[in-house]
Write a protein that holds these residues in place. Sequence first.
Motif, PDB file in Angstrom:
ATOM      1  N   ALA A  71     -10.686 -22.509 -13.305  1.00 52.68           N
ATOM      2  CA  ALA A  71     -10.445 -23.882 -13.746  1.00 52.68           C
ATOM      3  C   ALA A  71      -8.971 -24.219 -13.569  1.00 52.68           C
ATOM      4  CB  ALA A  71     -10.850 -24.040 -15.209  1.00 52.68           C
ATOM      5  N   LEU A  73      -5.943 -26.781 -15.024  1.00 49.87           N
ATOM      6  CA  LEU A  73      -5.593 -27.541 -16.218  1.00 49.87           C
ATOM      7  C   LEU A  73      -4.436 -28.472 -15.907  1.00 49.87           C
ATOM      8  CD1 LEU A  73      -5.454 -24.718 -18.911  1.00 49.87           C
ATOM      9  CD2 LEU A  73      -7.350 -26.231 -18.400  1.00 49.87           C
ATOM     10  N   LYS A 111      -3.678 -22.787 -13.363  1.00 42.14           N
ATOM     11  CA  LYS A 111      -4.996 -22.246 -13.010  1.00 42.14           C
ATOM     12  C   LYS A 111      -5.317 -21.130 -13.983  1.00 42.14           C
ATOM     13  CE  LYS A 111      -7.673 -20.116  -9.295  1.00 42.14           C
ATOM     14  NZ  LYS A 111      -7.650 -19.613  -7.910  1.00 42.14           N
ATOM     15  N   THR A 117     -18.329 -19.864 -19.427  1.00 39.78           N
ATOM     16  CA  THR A 117     -17.924 -21.091 -20.108  1.00 39.78           C
ATOM     17  C   THR A 117     -17.521 -20.849 -21.562  1.00 39.78           C
ATOM     18  OG1 THR A 117     -20.238 -21.627 -20.559  1.00 39.78           O
ATOM     19  CG2 THR A 117     -19.236 -22.631 -18.610  1.00 39.78           C
ATOM     20  N   LEU A 120     -14.047 -19.618 -21.406  1.00 34.01           N
ATOM     21  CA  LEU A 120     -13.191 -20.751 -21.079  1.00 34.01           C
ATOM     22  C   LEU A 120     -12.889 -21.568 -22.335  1.00 34.01           C
ATOM     23  CD1 LEU A 120     -11.754 -22.692 -19.105  1.00 34.01           C
ATOM     24  CD2 LEU A 120     -13.994 -23.742 -18.688  1.00 34.01           C
ATOM     25  N   ARG A 121     -13.926 -21.846 -23.103  1.00 36.91           N
ATOM     26  CA  ARG A 121     -13.753 -22.611 -24.341  1.00 36.91           C
ATOM     27  C   ARG A 121     -12.796 -21.899 -25.287  1.00 36.91           C
ATOM     28  NH1 ARG A 121     -15.120 -22.505 -29.268  1.00 36.91           N
ATOM     29  NH2 ARG A 121     -15.680 -24.278 -30.530  1.00 36.91           N
ATOM     30  N   LEU A 124      -9.189 -22.133 -23.968  1.00 34.54           N
ATOM     31  CA  LEU A 124      -8.648 -23.477 -24.171  1.00 34.54           C
ATOM     32  C   LEU A 124      -8.353 -23.743 -25.645  1.00 34.54           C
ATOM     33  CD1 LEU A 124     -10.917 -25.518 -21.744  1.00 34.54           C
ATOM     34  CD2 LEU A 124      -8.487 -24.996 -21.462  1.00 34.54           C
ATOM     35  N   GLN A 129      -4.394 -24.587 -26.265  1.00 34.87           N
ATOM     36  CA  GLN A 129      -4.141 -25.775 -27.076  1.00 34.87           C
ATOM     37  C   GLN A 129      -3.337 -25.476 -28.334  1.00 34.87           C
ATOM     38  OE1 GLN A 129      -7.999 -27.685 -27.337  1.00 34.87           O
ATOM     39  NE2 GLN A 129      -7.902 -28.286 -25.186  1.00 34.87           N
ATOM     40  N   THR A 137      -4.665 -31.456 -22.819  1.00 34.36           N
ATOM     41  CA  THR A 137      -4.971 -30.918 -21.495  1.00 34.36           C
ATOM     42  C   THR A 137      -6.199 -31.618 -20.922  1.00 34.36           C
ATOM     43  OG1 THR A 137      -6.431 -29.184 -22.363  1.00 34.36           O
ATOM     44  CG2 THR A 137      -4.094 -28.624 -22.115  1.00 34.36           C
ATOM     45  N   GLU A 138      -6.308 -31.556 -19.611  1.00 33.58           N
ATOM     46  CA  GLU A 138      -7.519 -31.970 -18.908  1.00 33.58           C
ATOM     47  C   GLU A 138      -7.944 -30.789 -18.052  1.00 33.58           C
ATOM     48  OE1 GLU A 138      -7.453 -35.711 -16.820  1.00 33.58           O
ATOM     49  OE2 GLU A 138      -6.262 -36.646 -18.406  1.00 33.58           O
ATOM     50  N   THR A 139      -9.226 -30.464 -18.107  1.00 32.08           N
ATOM     51  CA  THR A 139      -9.741 -29.285 -17.426  1.00 32.08           C
ATOM     52  C   THR A 139     -10.613 -29.684 -16.253  1.00 32.08           C
ATOM     53  OG1 THR A 139      -9.773 -28.136 -19.545  1.00 32.08           O
ATOM     54  CG2 THR A 139     -11.024 -27.132 -17.748  1.00 32.08           C
ATOM     55  N   ILE A 141     -13.067 -27.725 -13.555  1.00 35.96           N
ATOM     56  CA  ILE A 141     -13.693 -26.465 -13.167  1.00 35.96           C
ATOM     57  C   ILE A 141     -13.901 -26.459 -11.658  1.00 35.96           C
ATOM     58  CG2 ILE A 141     -15.770 -25.035 -13.361  1.00 35.96           C
ATOM     59  CD1 ILE A 141     -15.995 -25.987 -16.260  1.00 35.96           C
TER      60      ILE A 141
END
Length: 153
Positions: A71, A73, A111, A117, A120-121, A124, A129, A137-139, A141
Motif C-alpha cells: 500500500a 500512503l 510505501k 488487510t 494493514l489496519r 495504520l 496514525q 493519511t490516505e491509503t 492499496i
Amino acid sequence: MDKNTEIDSIDLKILTLLMEDANMPYTEIGKRIQVSGGTVHVRMKKMEQFGIVKGSQLIIDYSKLGWDISAFLGIYLDKSSLYDEVATQLLEIPEVVNINYTTGNYSIFAKIICRDTQHLREVLHDKIQKVQGIQRTETFISLEERLNRPIPF
C-alpha cells in the motif's frame, strides 16, 4: 557533478551490466567490456566512495512469503517543518519500506508492506496514525506492481 566524481562510458557499462545482474562477477563484466576484472573492481570502489553506488540489494517477492498487501500512503503533516521528525518515527515501523518527501497534496508519500488487510489496519491504526505530527493519511492499496526497474544509461 564534481570533476572528481565524473564517470565515463566504461563506468556506465559496468553499472548497466550490474543493474541487469548484480551477481555478475567482475571478471565476467571485464570480459564483456574488454577491461580487466581488477579495473572493474577499482571503478566500483570509486563509484561507492563518491556515493554513486550505494550498495546492492536482494529483491524479494514478499507475497511468496505471506506478505500480500502493498500500500501507498499519502501523509498529511500538521506542519511541513515536522518532516524530519515524522520521517524518523516512520523509520522505526518495520512495515514502512519507502519514505518520500513530496510536493503536492501530501507532505510524505510512503510505501508499506503487510501480511493481510488485518495487519494493514493494525499498522495504520496502531503505528502510523499514532506518529506525532501526522494529521491524517490516505491509503492506496496496490493490486499489482507491473514494473520496477532502474533507468537505462
